[in-house]
Design a protein around this motif. Structure first.
Motif, PDB file in Angstrom:
ATOM      1  N   LYS A 199      -4.935  11.679   6.514  1.00 46.14           N
ATOM      2  CA  LYS A 199      -4.505  12.872   5.780  1.00 46.14           C
ATOM      3  C   LYS A 199      -3.015  12.811   5.482  1.00 46.14           C
ATOM      4  CE  LYS A 199      -7.981  15.771   8.072  1.00 46.14           C
ATOM      5  NZ  LYS A 199      -8.182  16.875   9.035  1.00 46.14           N
ATOM      6  N   MET A 200      -2.218  12.336   6.450  1.00 50.05           N
ATOM      7  CA  MET A 200      -0.777  12.233   6.230  1.00 50.05           C
ATOM      8  C   MET A 200      -0.467  11.256   5.106  1.00 50.05           C
ATOM      9  SD  MET A 200       2.267  11.229   8.929  1.00 50.05           S
ATOM     10  CE  MET A 200       2.008  12.731   9.877  1.00 50.05           C
ATOM     11  N   GLN A 201      -1.192  10.142   5.051  1.00 50.15           N
ATOM     12  CA  GLN A 201      -0.984   9.183   3.967  1.00 50.15           C
ATOM     13  C   GLN A 201      -1.288   9.802   2.612  1.00 50.15           C
ATOM     14  OE1 GLN A 201      -3.466   5.869   4.987  1.00 50.15           O
ATOM     15  NE2 GLN A 201      -2.217   5.253   6.745  1.00 50.15           N
ATOM     16  N   ALA A 202      -2.364  10.598   2.549  1.00 51.61           N
ATOM     17  CA  ALA A 202      -2.720  11.252   1.288  1.00 51.61           C
ATOM     18  C   ALA A 202      -1.630  12.221   0.864  1.00 51.61           C
ATOM     19  CB  ALA A 202      -4.056  11.974   1.433  1.00 51.61           C
ATOM     20  N   PHE A 203      -1.112  12.997   1.814  1.00 51.67           N
ATOM     21  CA  PHE A 203      -0.053  13.944   1.482  1.00 51.67           C
ATOM     22  C   PHE A 203       1.238  13.225   1.120  1.00 51.67           C
ATOM     23  CE2 PHE A 203      -2.715  17.318   3.025  1.00 51.67           C
ATOM     24  CZ  PHE A 203      -2.219  18.452   2.394  1.00 51.67           C
ATOM     25  N   LEU A 204       1.498  12.087   1.745  1.00 58.86           N
ATOM     26  CA  LEU A 204       2.689  11.315   1.400  1.00 58.86           C
ATOM     27  C   LEU A 204       2.613  10.852  -0.056  1.00 58.86           C
ATOM     28  CD1 LEU A 204       4.471   8.690   3.574  1.00 58.86           C
ATOM     29  CD2 LEU A 204       3.928   8.150   1.217  1.00 58.86           C
ATOM     30  N   VAL A 205       1.468  10.309  -0.441  1.00 56.64           N
ATOM     31  CA  VAL A 205       1.299   9.843  -1.824  1.00 56.64           C
ATOM     32  C   VAL A 205       1.323  11.028  -2.788  1.00 56.64           C
ATOM     33  CG1 VAL A 205      -0.270   8.703  -3.435  1.00 56.64           C
ATOM     34  CG2 VAL A 205       0.042   7.783  -1.124  1.00 56.64           C
ATOM     35  N   ALA A 217       2.119   5.763 -12.700  1.00 59.57           N
ATOM     36  CA  ALA A 217       1.506   6.528 -11.615  1.00 59.57           C
ATOM     37  C   ALA A 217      -0.001   6.308 -11.576  1.00 59.57           C
ATOM     38  CB  ALA A 217       1.824   8.015 -11.786  1.00 59.57           C
ATOM     39  N   LEU A 218      -0.627   6.265 -12.743  1.00 59.24           N
ATOM     40  CA  LEU A 218      -2.074   6.024 -12.804  1.00 59.24           C
ATOM     41  C   LEU A 218      -2.427   4.636 -12.260  1.00 59.24           C
ATOM     42  CD1 LEU A 218      -2.982   7.577 -16.274  1.00 59.24           C
ATOM     43  CD2 LEU A 218      -3.920   8.298 -14.064  1.00 59.24           C
ATOM     44  N   LEU A 219      -1.636   3.637 -12.646  1.00 60.68           N
ATOM     45  CA  LEU A 219      -1.888   2.285 -12.156  1.00 60.68           C
ATOM     46  C   LEU A 219      -1.740   2.211 -10.640  1.00 60.68           C
ATOM     47  CD1 LEU A 219      -0.087   0.153 -14.899  1.00 60.68           C
ATOM     48  CD2 LEU A 219      -2.550   0.272 -14.477  1.00 60.68           C
ATOM     49  N   ALA A 220      -0.699   2.847 -10.112  1.00 61.51           N
ATOM     50  CA  ALA A 220      -0.481   2.834  -8.665  1.00 61.51           C
ATOM     51  C   ALA A 220      -1.617   3.547  -7.930  1.00 61.51           C
ATOM     52  CB  ALA A 220       0.861   3.497  -8.339  1.00 61.51           C
ATOM     53  N   CYS A 221      -2.042   4.687  -8.466  1.00 62.18           N
ATOM     54  CA  CYS A 221      -3.136   5.436  -7.831  1.00 62.18           C
ATOM     55  C   CYS A 221      -4.445   4.657  -7.893  1.00 62.18           C
ATOM     56  CB  CYS A 221      -3.300   6.796  -8.499  1.00 62.18           C
ATOM     57  SG  CYS A 221      -1.969   7.960  -8.150  1.00 62.18           S
ATOM     58  N   ARG A 222      -4.710   4.033  -9.027  1.00 64.40           N
ATOM     59  CA  ARG A 222      -5.932   3.237  -9.163  1.00 64.40           C
ATOM     60  C   ARG A 222      -5.945   2.101  -8.147  1.00 64.40           C
ATOM     61  NH1 ARG A 222     -10.410   4.757 -10.573  1.00 64.40           N
ATOM     62  NH2 ARG A 222     -10.729   4.002  -8.469  1.00 64.40           N
ATOM     63  N   ARG A 223      -4.786   1.485  -7.968  1.00 64.72           N
ATOM     64  CA  ARG A 223      -4.677   0.390  -6.995  1.00 64.72           C
ATOM     65  C   ARG A 223      -4.929   0.895  -5.582  1.00 64.72           C
ATOM     66  NH1 ARG A 223      -5.660  -4.716  -5.870  1.00 64.72           N
ATOM     67  NH2 ARG A 223      -4.089  -5.696  -4.538  1.00 64.72           N
ATOM     68  N   LEU A 224      -4.341   2.039  -5.238  1.00 62.45           N
ATOM     69  CA  LEU A 224      -4.519   2.608  -3.907  1.00 62.45           C
ATOM     70  C   LEU A 224      -5.981   2.977  -3.646  1.00 62.45           C
ATOM     71  CD1 LEU A 224      -1.368   4.897  -3.539  1.00 62.45           C
ATOM     72  CD2 LEU A 224      -1.894   2.861  -2.188  1.00 62.45           C
ATOM     73  N   LEU A 225      -6.637   3.528  -4.649  1.00 59.48           N
ATOM     74  CA  LEU A 225      -8.032   3.924  -4.466  1.00 59.48           C
ATOM     75  C   LEU A 225      -8.946   2.722  -4.280  1.00 59.48           C
ATOM     76  CD1 LEU A 225      -8.506   6.880  -6.985  1.00 59.48           C
ATOM     77  CD2 LEU A 225      -7.896   6.939  -4.569  1.00 59.48           C
ATOM     78  N   ASP A 226      -8.554   1.580  -4.833  1.00 61.71           N
ATOM     79  CA  ASP A 226      -9.371   0.374  -4.689  1.00 61.71           C
ATOM     80  C   ASP A 226      -9.131  -0.333  -3.356  1.00 61.71           C
ATOM     81  OD1 ASP A 226     -10.526   0.746  -7.161  1.00 61.71           O
ATOM     82  OD2 ASP A 226      -9.100  -0.537  -8.224  1.00 61.71           O
ATOM     83  N   LEU A 227      -8.022   0.006  -2.691  1.00 60.10           N
ATOM     84  CA  LEU A 227      -7.709  -0.609  -1.406  1.00 60.10           C
ATOM     85  C   LEU A 227      -8.307   0.206  -0.262  1.00 60.10           C
ATOM     86  CD1 LEU A 227      -3.976  -1.561  -2.057  1.00 60.10           C
ATOM     87  CD2 LEU A 227      -5.956  -3.093  -2.075  1.00 60.10           C
TER      88      LEU A 227
END
Length: 313
Positions: free
Chosen positions: A205-211, A168-178
């Protein structure tokens, strides 16, 4: 990040694990570590929604509940636990999308209240849909298993939660860099400016809530297995506020804040239990010590570490 950076980041956690094992016993410490890791996954969802996208979310426990009940129902009907996890993640993500819909018309505190209403609706729905959820009576959940192997020991449960948290951390880190992460931060800092740059605030906002919902669903799936029994009241407003406090104590704008916050939230109840033995008779029987401790921690963090235990961006 090189090996020295990884070692520097892992050292505090190694020390915490060592002290906990010596003070509480290895098995008990591993059980609490499992909860810390699972809470941290749910906390990541709050960090994405609140810390990165800048939205007020007061009903995150409902998304954890959707993941937990989806996992429990599927496993109860014979679906292997590992195959049920993606469905639990999807349930949390869809719940996050539904919770974000009022953001198209509401903002700030008004939107926060709408997420609170969503949480109340989910809790009431779980309590009344007795044919599926068993209502207030709750549901027993079997141990997590993979290809015939079952996580029945605290060490196995901690390892499964650790693996899930790292992914989960790796996925979130990747998303934050994109561009997703940049869009979230742009909307957080100034919606009007973000819209002027071609960013859709509502879609962002919807994307943030989806993640955030997907992460909460994952945490709920694991939580159901580790606790072994779920009922609607476990996912009430208190749990939502705990997750919100978790993010602010740890640092809402840092992914690591979810882990530090989870450590504090999980550690307070057993710490209070230990302190009760040292207090005089009347004080030891006083109700509300945990509430006072939570309040004291929040005040201390606000005064001493306004950006949370994990620090600034």
């Amino acid at each position: 990040m090189d090996v020295r950076d990884v070692a520097r980041a892992a050292l505090p956690w190694a020390l915490v694990a060592l002290v906990a094992g010596l003070a509480l016993g290895v098995d008990y410490a591993l059980g609490k570590a499992t909860l810390v890791l699972t809470y941290a996954i749910a906390g990541l969802g709050v960090v994405i929604v609140v810390g990165q996208a800048g939205q007020i979310a007061l009903g995150q426990a409902a998304l954890v509940a959707l993941g937990a009940y989806t996992q429990a129902v599927l496993v109860r009907h014979g679906v292997p636990a590992l195959l049920a996890v993606p469905a639990a993640v999807l349930a949390g993500a869809l719940g996050g999308v539904l919770a974000s819909l009022p953001a198209r018309r509401l903002g700030g505190l008004y939107f926060g209240m709408s997420t609170l209403a969503f949480a109340l609706i989910v809790e009431e729905g779980l309590a009344r849909w007795e044919s599926v959820t068993h209502g207030a009576a709750g549901m027993a959940v079997a141990a997590f298993g993979i290809f015939g192997w079952q996580a029945t020991t605290t060490a196995a449960q901690a390892l499964v939660s650790l693996a899930a948290l790292l992914l989960a951390l790796l996925a979130c880190r990747r998303l934050l860099d994109l561009h997703h992460g940049r869009a979230w931060r742009a909307v957080r800092d100034d919606e009007a400016a973000a819209a002027a740059c071609g960013i859709s605030p509502a879609a962002t906002k919807m994307q943030a809530f989806l993640v955030g919902g997907a992460l909460s669903g994952l945490a709920g799936a694991l939580y159901a297995h580790w606790i072994g029994f779920i009922s609607p009241e476990q996912f009430g407003l208190v749990f939502s506020f705990e997750l919100l406090m978790l993010a602010f104590i740890g640092g809402a704008r840092r992914l690591a804040g979810a882990v530090w916050g989870a450590l504090v939230i999980v550690a307070i109840p057993p710490t209070i239990a230990l302190l009760r033995d040292l207090l005089p008779g009347e004080w030891a029987r006083t109700a509300g010590l945990e509430t006072v401790a939570f309040g004291a921690v929040i005040v201390a963090v606000v005064l001493l570490r306004p950006a949370g235990l994990a620090g600034k961006d």
